[in-house]
Scaffold this motif. Structure first.
Motif, PDB file in Angstrom:
ATOM      1  N   LEU A  44       8.770  -1.825  -6.785  1.00  0.00           N
ATOM      2  CA  LEU A  44       7.749  -1.340  -5.867  1.00  0.00           C
ATOM      3  C   LEU A  44       6.567  -2.290  -5.750  1.00  0.00           C
ATOM      4  O   LEU A  44       5.740  -2.156  -4.848  1.00  0.00           O
ATOM      5  CB  LEU A  44       7.229   0.030  -6.330  1.00  0.00           C
ATOM      6  CG  LEU A  44       8.214   1.204  -6.238  1.00  0.00           C
ATOM      7  CD1 LEU A  44       7.612   2.450  -6.874  1.00  0.00           C
ATOM      8  CD2 LEU A  44       8.584   1.482  -4.789  1.00  0.00           C
ATOM      9  N   ARG A  45       6.514  -3.276  -6.653  1.00  0.00           N
ATOM     10  CA  ARG A  45       5.363  -4.183  -6.681  1.00  0.00           C
ATOM     11  C   ARG A  45       5.198  -4.898  -5.346  1.00  0.00           C
ATOM     12  O   ARG A  45       4.085  -5.066  -4.848  1.00  0.00           O
ATOM     13  CB  ARG A  45       5.552  -5.191  -7.812  1.00  0.00           C
ATOM     14  CG  ARG A  45       4.425  -6.185  -7.954  1.00  0.00           C
ATOM     15  CD  ARG A  45       4.702  -7.124  -9.116  1.00  0.00           C
ATOM     16  NE  ARG A  45       3.551  -7.940  -9.439  1.00  0.00           N
ATOM     17  CZ  ARG A  45       3.511  -8.809 -10.439  1.00  0.00           C
ATOM     18  NH1 ARG A  45       4.578  -8.953 -11.221  1.00  0.00           N
ATOM     19  NH2 ARG A  45       2.428  -9.527 -10.671  1.00  0.00           N
ATOM     20  N   TYR A  46       6.309  -5.318  -4.777  1.00  0.00           N
ATOM     21  CA  TYR A  46       6.269  -6.022  -3.492  1.00  0.00           C
ATOM     22  C   TYR A  46       6.655  -5.015  -2.414  1.00  0.00           C
ATOM     23  O   TYR A  46       7.829  -4.689  -2.238  1.00  0.00           O
ATOM     24  CB  TYR A  46       7.207  -7.227  -3.516  1.00  0.00           C
ATOM     25  CG  TYR A  46       6.865  -8.177  -4.642  1.00  0.00           C
ATOM     26  CD1 TYR A  46       5.759  -9.020  -4.545  1.00  0.00           C
ATOM     27  CD2 TYR A  46       7.619  -8.196  -5.810  1.00  0.00           C
ATOM     28  CE1 TYR A  46       5.420  -9.873  -5.581  1.00  0.00           C
ATOM     29  CE2 TYR A  46       7.288  -9.050  -6.854  1.00  0.00           C
ATOM     30  CZ  TYR A  46       6.181  -9.880  -6.736  1.00  0.00           C
ATOM     31  OH  TYR A  46       5.840 -10.723  -7.771  1.00  0.00           O
TER      32      TYR A  46
ATOM     33  N   TRP B  21       7.399  -1.073   3.023  1.00  0.00           N
ATOM     34  CA  TRP B  21       7.026   0.258   3.510  1.00  0.00           C
ATOM     35  C   TRP B  21       7.777   0.606   4.783  1.00  0.00           C
ATOM     36  O   TRP B  21       7.981  -0.285   5.612  1.00  0.00           O
ATOM     37  CB  TRP B  21       5.509   0.281   3.771  1.00  0.00           C
ATOM     38  CG  TRP B  21       4.980   1.662   3.995  1.00  0.00           C
ATOM     39  CD1 TRP B  21       4.642   2.219   5.175  1.00  0.00           C
ATOM     40  CD2 TRP B  21       4.769   2.641   3.001  1.00  0.00           C
ATOM     41  NE1 TRP B  21       4.214   3.500   4.987  1.00  0.00           N
ATOM     42  CE2 TRP B  21       4.286   3.791   3.656  1.00  0.00           C
ATOM     43  CE3 TRP B  21       4.954   2.676   1.614  1.00  0.00           C
ATOM     44  CZ2 TRP B  21       3.976   4.957   2.979  1.00  0.00           C
ATOM     45  CZ3 TRP B  21       4.646   3.831   0.946  1.00  0.00           C
ATOM     46  CH2 TRP B  21       4.159   4.961   1.623  1.00  0.00           C
ATOM     47  N   PRO B  22       8.274   1.847   4.944  1.00  0.00           N
ATOM     48  CA  PRO B  22       8.110   3.009   4.064  1.00  0.00           C
ATOM     49  C   PRO B  22       9.262   3.236   3.089  1.00  0.00           C
ATOM     50  O   PRO B  22       9.360   4.316   2.500  1.00  0.00           O
ATOM     51  CB  PRO B  22       8.016   4.164   5.065  1.00  0.00           C
ATOM     52  CG  PRO B  22       8.920   3.746   6.174  1.00  0.00           C
ATOM     53  CD  PRO B  22       8.812   2.247   6.271  1.00  0.00           C
TER      54      PRO B  22
ATOM     55  N   GLU C 254       7.665  12.219   2.356  1.00  0.00           N
ATOM     56  CA  GLU C 254       8.361  11.031   2.848  1.00  0.00           C
ATOM     57  C   GLU C 254       8.278  10.940   4.368  1.00  0.00           C
ATOM     58  O   GLU C 254       8.068   9.860   4.941  1.00  0.00           O
ATOM     59  CB  GLU C 254       9.826  11.098   2.399  1.00  0.00           C
ATOM     60  CG  GLU C 254      10.498   9.755   2.266  1.00  0.00           C
ATOM     61  CD  GLU C 254      11.827   9.871   1.538  1.00  0.00           C
ATOM     62  OE1 GLU C 254      12.817   9.327   2.065  1.00  0.00           O
ATOM     63  OE2 GLU C 254      11.873  10.506   0.470  1.00  0.00           O
ATOM     64  N   GLN C 255       8.430  12.083   5.029  1.00  0.00           N
ATOM     65  CA  GLN C 255       8.342  12.094   6.493  1.00  0.00           C
ATOM     66  C   GLN C 255       6.935  11.738   6.961  1.00  0.00           C
ATOM     67  O   GLN C 255       6.756  10.998   7.932  1.00  0.00           O
ATOM     68  CB  GLN C 255       8.751  13.474   7.014  1.00  0.00           C
ATOM     69  CG  GLN C 255      10.228  13.786   6.791  1.00  0.00           C
ATOM     70  CD  GLN C 255      10.552  15.240   7.084  1.00  0.00           C
ATOM     71  OE1 GLN C 255       9.669  16.089   7.172  1.00  0.00           O
ATOM     72  NE2 GLN C 255      11.842  15.541   7.224  1.00  0.00           N
TER      73      GLN C 255
ATOM     74  N   PRO D 213       1.424   2.607   8.746  1.00  0.00           N
ATOM     75  CA  PRO D 213       1.935   1.233   8.788  1.00  0.00           C
ATOM     76  C   PRO D 213       2.049   0.568   7.428  1.00  0.00           C
ATOM     77  O   PRO D 213       2.720  -0.463   7.308  1.00  0.00           O
ATOM     78  CB  PRO D 213       0.890   0.507   9.654  1.00  0.00           C
ATOM     79  CG  PRO D 213      -0.379   1.280   9.456  1.00  0.00           C
ATOM     80  CD  PRO D 213       0.051   2.708   9.283  1.00  0.00           C
ATOM     81  N   SER D 214       1.376   1.092   6.400  1.00  0.00           N
ATOM     82  CA  SER D 214       1.406   0.431   5.099  1.00  0.00           C
ATOM     83  C   SER D 214       1.139   1.446   3.999  1.00  0.00           C
ATOM     84  O   SER D 214       0.655   2.552   4.250  1.00  0.00           O
ATOM     85  CB  SER D 214       0.347  -0.676   5.028  1.00  0.00           C
ATOM     86  OG  SER D 214      -0.962  -0.117   5.055  1.00  0.00           O
ATOM     87  N   ARG D 215       1.463   1.042   2.769  1.00  0.00           N
ATOM     88  CA  ARG D 215       1.215   1.905   1.621  1.00  0.00           C
ATOM     89  C   ARG D 215      -0.282   2.148   1.436  1.00  0.00           C
ATOM     90  O   ARG D 215      -0.720   3.264   1.139  1.00  0.00           O
ATOM     91  CB  ARG D 215       1.811   1.267   0.364  1.00  0.00           C
ATOM     92  CG  ARG D 215       1.686   2.119  -0.896  1.00  0.00           C
ATOM     93  CD  ARG D 215       2.538   1.548  -2.020  1.00  0.00           C
ATOM     94  NE  ARG D 215       2.100   0.210  -2.404  1.00  0.00           N
ATOM     95  CZ  ARG D 215       2.897  -0.698  -2.980  1.00  0.00           C
ATOM     96  NH1 ARG D 215       4.166  -0.408  -3.208  1.00  0.00           N
ATOM     97  NH2 ARG D 215       2.433  -1.883  -3.318  1.00  0.00           N
TER      98      ARG D 215
END
Length: 684
Positions: A482-484, A487-488, A520-521, A527-529
């Motif tokens: 998950l470090r890199y 998304w999503p 999740e939905q 657009p990003s974490r």
């Protein structure tokens, strides 16, 4: 061509057209006093659209509301209005209306943009209230305040004191004296705690809700930065201005010190959030901040309620000590006045409401078009029992919030920990999920990470804590992946790692799994974490799938709500519980003149939620448990002081149950009834 303004009444149009000139001149400051049900949102949307139609650059319009959903709805309305004039070009123009959001959301965005100039790392994460409370508790323990001989304030109280000082811009001694007198002996220790709390946040690169406003206010206290940020916007508009605190007001006045291009909209009569440090003084004093004074437009035509309801509400608020004068009026005539209903006790109050609600339903009114409002959540207890006995489905607003559910917080903590591995609250929560990892092991892991320039690399290289087994390996592998961010897809990876722990920890894991799918939905819309974590924290969904009281199988249900949660809503029929002294005003809310005035405004807000029918219910006695040395006893109540004798002509007074006159006992009068014959016929 202004035919798109033809639907507005005279005062609405004055507000919309104020200071809008074809030569591009920026108008003087404007205060719109928008009475309940007066079309406030429609007016503000028309004003934004009118500015755009007349050449204002939508990228230079800052629109602040009190929820992201309100901002989104406002943007949609602006587009619909502008399309009447601009056609398909309206989409292009309103898509550029990118600075619409909440105070906190706009603040977070500006802080990321200016982070390097104010000493912030741009990758900061944002703690919600519970996370902030947990961090406060960690510091509280580290300083030894949890082991004091006399009881030190709890973590929640400590955070509330800190938040009050920040948002009200008052010193701690004043906050303790006015709002937390039982903590007044701890001023020195609380100062030490708050200083350590600020240091911990800075080391971990996290901000709390209050920081989003505090850092913004500090940023615009620098005249150069204030001119730069304020200069980005020709027009600044604020909705619900009566609900702002002093910190928000200081931000606004720093952005637009002359008031040019500044519009605020609100209603002093609906200022009811002082417990959040909101102050009615912001809207009452707004015109005086500028020379010449700000223009004031009053919207007093109501499109919601009947005139008898408005007349009663006007009468109640007319007794306020200080207010902008307005009297709501409407074309909706009716012969039915609001009812003051006297009942014997809380049990009869519940039975009365059930009877009337069912009568309304039989008359064609849906349950969801009816609402029962109350000053405090606990007031609805007897009614909830009675509704359940009669199988009447209901929803009670103020239940479990989405982000407060343990399984949702676990998932978000994992994502936050990857986004900012120095966030000790998130890290501590996630490490605690692992079997065999206790508080001491978790602290050692986080200490190693804090000392490293590459925290996640250090985590991956640490030996597994004893008894953690394969769970540690799976955890480290997930963090590394998950470090890199991808998304999503990240959130699905996080869910797949978490689900075995969900099954192990919670008996109702299938119900909770539905929330994770919903999360999740929701994530797919960002657009990003970083954007997902920021905006979800600032404006979370309302409820989880297991919220108490939600009727999963009924499409119709009665609304139960505190008055605070009901603000901005409307229903065909409204019942207000416990309209008596001690409840309204609350015993705890009648200490000062300012508190008493806010309690009056609460009753006004409750009354103006009703469209057609309004019942204010007055129990004559209450059963109280364990009061003083007298044990359980009945307390007798009187009608609220906010409806004195002089206002009674605005109401119809009734009692429930209706007591029938006794029949004459004279023998031989009237027809004889053969009960036994009737009983025999029933079974033929």
């Amino acid at each position: 061509m202004t035919t798109y303004l033809d639907s507005l009444n005279t005062e609405q149009r004055r507000a919309v057209e104020h200071g809008v000139d074809v030569d591009g001149t920026i108008g003087s400051p404007l205060l719109v006093i928008a009475g309940a049900g007066s079309g406030k949102t429609n007016t503000l949307a028309h004003r934004v659209a009118h500015l755009i139609v007349n050449g204002a650059d939508p990228r230079r319009i800052l629109l602040m509301t009190f929820s992201r959903r309100a901002a989104a709805e406002m943007t949609r309305r602006v587009e619909r209005i502008a399309r009447q004039v601009l056609g398909n070009n309206a989409n292009v123009m309103t898509d550029a209306l990118t600075w619409a959001g909440t105070f906190h959301g706009i603040g977070a965005r500006l802080l990321r943009e200016y982070s390097e100039r104010i000493g912030l790392q741009p990758a900061f994460t944002i703690h919600d209230r519970e996370d902030s409370s947990d961090l406060m508790n960690l510091i509280r323990h580290e300083l030894g305040f949890s082991k004091t001989e006399s009881r030190f304030p709890t973590k929640g109280t400590c955070l509330a004191i800190y938040s009050r000082c920040v948002n009200a811009e008052i010193p701690i001694e004043m906050a303790l004296g006015r709002f937390f007198p039982w903590c007044s002996g701890w001023a020195s220790e609380l100062k030490q705690l708050f200083a350590a709390y600020v240091d911990a946040k800075q080391k971990q690169n996290v901000l709390d809700y209050d920081d989003l406003l505090l850092y913004w206010a500090q940023m615009v206290s620098d005249s150069e930065l204030a001119d730069e940020i304020g200069g980005r916007f020709d027009h600044v508009m604020v909705d619900e201005y009566q609900d702002t605190n002093r910190l928000q007001s200081s931000i606004l006045l720093a952005l637009k010190p002359t008031g040019r291009g500044l519009t605020v909209v609100g209603d002093d009569a609906q200022s009811i959030y002082s417990f959040r440090a909101a102050t009615v003084r912001n809207i009452l004093d707004f015109p005086d901040h500028f020379k010449p004074w700000a223009d004031v437009v009053t919207l007093d035509r109501n499109y919601r309620s009947t005139q008898p309801i408005l007349s009663a509400a006007n009468a109640v608020i007319s007794l306020a000590k200080e207010r902008f004068t307005k009297n709501l009026w409407t074309d909706r005539t009716s012969a039915q006045k609001p009812q003051l209903v006297t009942v014997r006790d809380e049990a009869d109050q519940a039975r009365f409401i059930v009877e009337r609600v069912l009568e309304n339903r039989e008359g064609g009114s849906l349950l969801k078009h009816q609402a029962v409002l109350f000053r405090t959540s606990s007031h609805s207890g007897p009614l909830e029992i009675e509704l359940t006995r009669h199988n009447i489905p209901f929803v009670k607003f103020g239940g479990l919030k989405f982000l407060e559910a343990a399984h949702v917080k676990d998932m978000l903590s994992l994502l936050r920990f990857v986004e900012n591995p120095r966030d000790r609250v998130a890290g501590f929560r996630i490490l605690h999920l692992l079997p065999g990892v206790g508080p001491a092991s978790a602290q050692r892991v986080l200490d190693h990470m804090a000392e490293s320039a590459d925290p996640i690399g250090t985590l991956c290289g640490l030996p597994p804590p004893p008894r953690s087994g394969d769970d540690w390996t799976a955890f480290v592998h997930t963090i590394a992946n998950l470090r890199y961010s991808e998304w999503p897809a990240d959130i699905e990876r996080a869910r797949l790692w978490y689900e075995p722990h969900l099954d192990r920890i919670h008996d109702d894991s299938e119900v909770r799994r539905a929330d994770l799918i919903q999360l999740e939905q929701i994530a797919c819309g960002y657009p990003s974490r970083e954007r997902f974590l920021t905006e979800l924290t600032l404006d979370p969904p309302d409820a989880t799938s297991d919220q108490a009281g939600v009727p999963l199988l009924d499409e119709d249900y009665l609304i139960l709500s505190t008055i605070h949660s009901a603000k901005g809503q409307e229903w065909k029929s409204v019942f207000v519980l416990n309209v008596v002294d001690g409840c309204m005003p609350s015993d705890l809310g009648a200490g000062t003149s300012a508190e008493l005035e806010e309690e009056r405004r609460l009753l006004y807000v409750a009354m103006t939620r009703a469209k057609d029918d309004l019942h204010l219910v007055i129990p004559q006695r209450f059963f109280t448990h364990g009061q003083h040395s007298k044990g359980d006893r009945h307390m007798y109540a009187s009608r609220t002081r906010f409806i004195p004798e002089a206002l009674l002509p605005n109401f119809e007074r009734t009692a429930w149950p209706v007591v029938m006159a006794p029949r004459s006992s004279t023998a031989g009068q009237g027809p004889q009834i053969d009960i036994q014959a009737q009983m025999r016929r029933m079974w033929r």
